[in-house]
Write an enzyme that holds these catalytic residues in place. Structure first.
Site, PDB file in Angstrom:
ATOM      1  N   PRO A   1      -4.680  -1.408   4.125  1.00 51.77           N
ATOM      2  CA  PRO A   1      -4.678  -0.001   3.740  1.00 51.77           C
ATOM      3  C   PRO A   1      -4.876   0.251   2.258  1.00 51.77           C
ATOM      4  O   PRO A   1      -4.286  -0.426   1.413  1.00 51.77           O
ATOM      5  CB  PRO A   1      -3.278   0.472   4.160  1.00 51.77           C
ATOM      6  CG  PRO A   1      -2.911  -0.432   5.280  1.00 51.77           C
ATOM      7  CD  PRO A   1      -3.536  -1.760   4.967  1.00 51.77           C
ATOM      8  N   ASN A   2      -5.698   1.227   1.972  1.00 45.76           N
ATOM      9  CA  ASN A   2      -5.960   1.788   0.640  1.00 45.76           C
ATOM     10  C   ASN A   2      -6.812   0.898  -0.259  1.00 45.76           C
ATOM     11  O   ASN A   2      -7.157   1.322  -1.361  1.00 45.76           O
ATOM     12  CB  ASN A   2      -4.647   2.159  -0.068  1.00 45.76           C
ATOM     13  CG  ASN A   2      -3.901   3.235   0.682  1.00 45.76           C
ATOM     14  OD1 ASN A   2      -4.476   4.271   1.010  1.00 45.76           O
ATOM     15  ND2 ASN A   2      -2.634   2.993   0.996  1.00 45.76           N
TER      16      ASN A   2
ATOM     17  N   ARG B   1      -8.876   4.038  -8.843  1.00 46.52           N
ATOM     18  CA  ARG B   1      -7.555   4.470  -9.336  1.00 46.52           C
ATOM     19  C   ARG B   1      -6.754   3.245  -9.742  1.00 46.52           C
ATOM     20  O   ARG B   1      -7.055   2.136  -9.321  1.00 46.52           O
ATOM     21  CB  ARG B   1      -6.777   5.209  -8.243  1.00 46.52           C
ATOM     22  CG  ARG B   1      -7.357   6.550  -7.964  1.00 46.52           C
ATOM     23  CD  ARG B   1      -6.688   7.200  -6.784  1.00 46.52           C
ATOM     24  NE  ARG B   1      -7.724   7.973  -6.084  1.00 46.52           N
ATOM     25  CZ  ARG B   1      -7.586   8.541  -4.918  1.00 46.52           C
ATOM     26  NH1 ARG B   1      -6.443   8.437  -4.278  1.00 46.52           N
ATOM     27  NH2 ARG B   1      -8.553   9.219  -4.375  1.00 46.52           N
TER      28      ARG B   1
ATOM     29  N   TYR C   1      -4.944  -2.851 -10.681  1.00 48.42           N
ATOM     30  CA  TYR C   1      -5.884  -3.489  -9.754  1.00 48.42           C
ATOM     31  C   TYR C   1      -7.271  -3.754 -10.348  1.00 48.42           C
ATOM     32  O   TYR C   1      -8.124  -4.318  -9.670  1.00 48.42           O
ATOM     33  CB  TYR C   1      -6.018  -2.635  -8.480  1.00 48.42           C
ATOM     34  CG  TYR C   1      -4.699  -2.469  -7.749  1.00 48.42           C
ATOM     35  CD1 TYR C   1      -4.048  -3.580  -7.200  1.00 48.42           C
ATOM     36  CD2 TYR C   1      -4.093  -1.228  -7.627  1.00 48.42           C
ATOM     37  CE1 TYR C   1      -2.839  -3.437  -6.538  1.00 48.42           C
ATOM     38  CE2 TYR C   1      -2.883  -1.072  -6.966  1.00 48.42           C
ATOM     39  CZ  TYR C   1      -2.257  -2.181  -6.429  1.00 48.42           C
ATOM     40  OH  TYR C   1      -1.058  -2.038  -5.774  1.00 48.42           O
TER      41      TYR C   1
ATOM     42  N   ASN D   1      -5.898  -9.742   2.501  1.00 44.83           N
ATOM     43  CA  ASN D   1      -5.070  -8.926   1.620  1.00 44.83           C
ATOM     44  C   ASN D   1      -4.535  -7.788   2.473  1.00 44.83           C
ATOM     45  O   ASN D   1      -5.250  -6.817   2.742  1.00 44.83           O
ATOM     46  CB  ASN D   1      -5.867  -8.377   0.433  1.00 44.83           C
ATOM     47  CG  ASN D   1      -4.953  -7.624  -0.536  1.00 44.83           C
ATOM     48  OD1 ASN D   1      -3.830  -7.251  -0.182  1.00 44.83           O
ATOM     49  ND2 ASN D   1      -5.419  -7.391  -1.744  1.00 44.83           N
TER      50      ASN D   1
ATOM     51  N   ALA E   1      -0.124  -2.850   1.473  1.00 38.93           N
ATOM     52  CA  ALA E   1       1.310  -2.583   1.604  1.00 38.93           C
ATOM     53  C   ALA E   1       1.889  -3.083   2.926  1.00 38.93           C
ATOM     54  O   ALA E   1       3.116  -3.240   3.053  1.00 38.93           O
ATOM     55  CB  ALA E   1       1.573  -1.086   1.442  1.00 38.93           C
TER      56      ALA E   1
ATOM     57  N   GLU F   1      -3.274 -15.680   2.310  1.00 39.50           N
ATOM     58  CA  GLU F   1      -2.836 -14.359   1.852  1.00 39.50           C
ATOM     59  C   GLU F   1      -3.220 -14.198   0.381  1.00 39.50           C
ATOM     60  O   GLU F   1      -2.971 -15.099  -0.426  1.00 39.50           O
ATOM     61  CB  GLU F   1      -1.306 -14.285   2.016  1.00 39.50           C
ATOM     62  CG  GLU F   1      -0.687 -12.994   1.526  1.00 39.50           C
ATOM     63  CD  GLU F   1       0.858 -13.028   1.644  1.00 39.50           C
ATOM     64  OE1 GLU F   1       1.419 -14.033   2.152  1.00 39.50           O
ATOM     65  OE2 GLU F   1       1.484 -12.046   1.188  1.00 39.50           O
TER      66      GLU F   1
ATOM     67  N   HIS G   1      -3.209 -11.477  -3.044  1.00 40.63           N
ATOM     68  CA  HIS G   1      -2.832 -10.222  -3.698  1.00 40.63           C
ATOM     69  C   HIS G   1      -3.477 -10.170  -5.069  1.00 40.63           C
ATOM     70  O   HIS G   1      -3.405 -11.148  -5.836  1.00 40.63           O
ATOM     71  CB  HIS G   1      -1.313 -10.100  -3.827  1.00 40.63           C
ATOM     72  CG  HIS G   1      -0.650 -10.047  -2.490  1.00 40.63           C
ATOM     73  ND1 HIS G   1      -0.740  -8.942  -1.677  1.00 40.63           N
ATOM     74  CD2 HIS G   1       0.034 -10.984  -1.798  1.00 40.63           C
ATOM     75  CE1 HIS G   1      -0.111  -9.204  -0.544  1.00 40.63           C
ATOM     76  NE2 HIS G   1       0.365 -10.435  -0.592  1.00 40.63           N
TER      77      HIS G   1
ATOM     78  N   ARG H   1       6.418  -6.980 -10.135  1.00 42.77           N
ATOM     79  CA  ARG H   1       6.402  -5.528  -9.934  1.00 42.77           C
ATOM     80  C   ARG H   1       7.731  -5.082  -9.318  1.00 42.77           C
ATOM     81  O   ARG H   1       8.761  -5.662  -9.590  1.00 42.77           O
ATOM     82  CB  ARG H   1       5.188  -5.155  -9.074  1.00 42.77           C
ATOM     83  CG  ARG H   1       3.863  -5.549  -9.751  1.00 42.77           C
ATOM     84  CD  ARG H   1       2.652  -5.183  -8.923  1.00 42.77           C
ATOM     85  NE  ARG H   1       2.565  -3.722  -8.741  1.00 42.77           N
ATOM     86  CZ  ARG H   1       1.728  -3.118  -7.887  1.00 42.77           C
ATOM     87  NH1 ARG H   1       0.921  -3.857  -7.140  1.00 42.77           N
ATOM     88  NH2 ARG H   1       1.700  -1.804  -7.775  1.00 42.77           N
TER      89      ARG H   1
HETATM   90  O1  CA2 Z   1      -1.889  -6.657  -5.265  1.00 43.37           O
HETATM   91  C1  CA2 Z   1      -2.348  -6.475  -4.126  1.00 43.37           C
HETATM   92  O2  CA2 Z   1      -3.434  -6.911  -3.767  1.00 43.37           O
HETATM   93  C2  CA2 Z   1      -1.572  -5.628  -3.116  1.00 43.37           C
HETATM   94  O3  CA2 Z   1      -1.735  -6.224  -1.833  1.00 43.37           O
HETATM   95  C3  CA2 Z   1      -2.178  -4.251  -3.146  1.00 43.37           C
HETATM   96  C4  CA2 Z   1      -1.417  -3.244  -2.290  1.00 43.37           C
HETATM   97  C5  CA2 Z   1       0.074  -3.264  -2.625  1.00 43.37           C
HETATM   98  O4  CA2 Z   1       0.766  -2.396  -1.757  1.00 43.37           O
HETATM   99  C6  CA2 Z   1       0.646  -4.653  -2.522  1.00 43.37           C
HETATM  100  O5  CA2 Z   1       2.018  -4.606  -2.888  1.00 43.37           O
HETATM  101  C7  CA2 Z   1      -0.089  -5.608  -3.437  1.00 43.37           C
HETATM  102  C8  CA2 Z   1      -1.965  -1.838  -2.546  1.00 43.37           C
HETATM  103  C9  CA2 Z   1      -3.376  -1.668  -2.093  1.00 43.37           C
HETATM  104  C10 CA2 Z   1      -3.862  -0.330  -2.514  1.00 43.37           C
HETATM  105  O6  CA2 Z   1      -4.842  -0.536  -3.495  1.00 43.37           O
HETATM  106  C11 CA2 Z   1      -5.167   0.481  -4.324  1.00 43.37           C
HETATM  107  C12 CA2 Z   1      -6.181   0.241  -5.203  1.00 43.37           C
HETATM  108  C13 CA2 Z   1      -6.547   1.208  -6.090  1.00 43.37           C
HETATM  109  C14 CA2 Z   1      -5.901   2.429  -6.108  1.00 43.37           C
HETATM  110  C15 CA2 Z   1      -4.883   2.672  -5.223  1.00 43.37           C
HETATM  111  C16 CA2 Z   1      -4.513   1.702  -4.320  1.00 43.37           C
END
Ligand code: CA2
Length: 158
Positions: free
Chosen positions: A10-11, A18, A23, A79, A82, A103, A105, A112
């Site tokens: 997701p996302n 963003r 990221y 990946n 969340a 896996e 990230h 964090r």
């Molecule tokens: O660090 C990572 O790759 C995560 O898997 C990214 C997830 C986060 O919930 C994990 O804790 C760590 C979030 C993915 C959403 O990615 C976005 C990217 C740009 C803007 C907003 C969200």
């Protein structure tokens, strides 16, 4: 030619649009290009997907399990976004599919918020890559390739 499946949760479709401080600035399309180049270096095809839906990711992991058994896929780079921190269902899917999963990230989840330190995926992952930015996908493909070599009958590399 064998295929590596890269799954994004997701996302992650928002990557590069963003939160660049966490990221980075590269988009998911950029990541797909990097993964395609890396897969090519190992003589692999790339199957790259993203979903905002837990059930769809579970379907794809089950599909990957069958494809690995049939010899066409080497495993999954995942990946989970969340869902990493919430999804017992993804954990069970990986166990049930008996598919090697690395896996990944982008961010260092251990540096964090506390809630990001627990992963439902890590106990059933073959390996984990954390905190290298999007380069982590490249490292994960390489790691998956190396750990699955013997099952393909290839010799280990130096
Ligand atoms: O660090 C990572 O790759 C995560 O898997 C990214 C997830 C986060 O919930 C994990 O804790 C760590 C979030 C993915 C959403 O990615 C976005 C990217 C740009 C803007 C907003 C969200």
């Amino acid at each position: 030619m064998a295929t590596v499946l890269v799954l994004n949760g997701p996302n992650l479709n928002l990557l590069g649009t963003r939160e660049p401080g966490i990221y980075g600035v590269q988009t998911l399309a950029d990541v797909e290009r990097m993964c395609k180049d890396t897969a090519g270096e190992f003589g692999l095809e790339l199957d790259f997907r993203q979903s905002n839906h837990e059930g769809e990711l579970i379907d794809w992991i089950q599909e990957a399990g069958l494809a690995v058994s049939a010899g066409g896929y080497i495993g999954v780079v995942l990946n989970p976004g969340a869902l990493t921190h919430t999804s017992l269902a993804l954990h069970d899917a990986i166990t049930g599919a008996q598919v090697p999963v690395v896996e990944v990230h982008i961010s260092n989840v251990h540096a964090r918020e506390e809630f990001r330190r627990h992963s439902f995926i890590s106990p059933v992952a073959a390996g984990i890559v954390v905190g290298f930015g999007v380069t982590g996908y490249v490292l994960a493909i390489r790691g998956l390739y190396e750990i699955t070599r013997s099952s393909r009958g290839d010799a280990a590399s130096a």
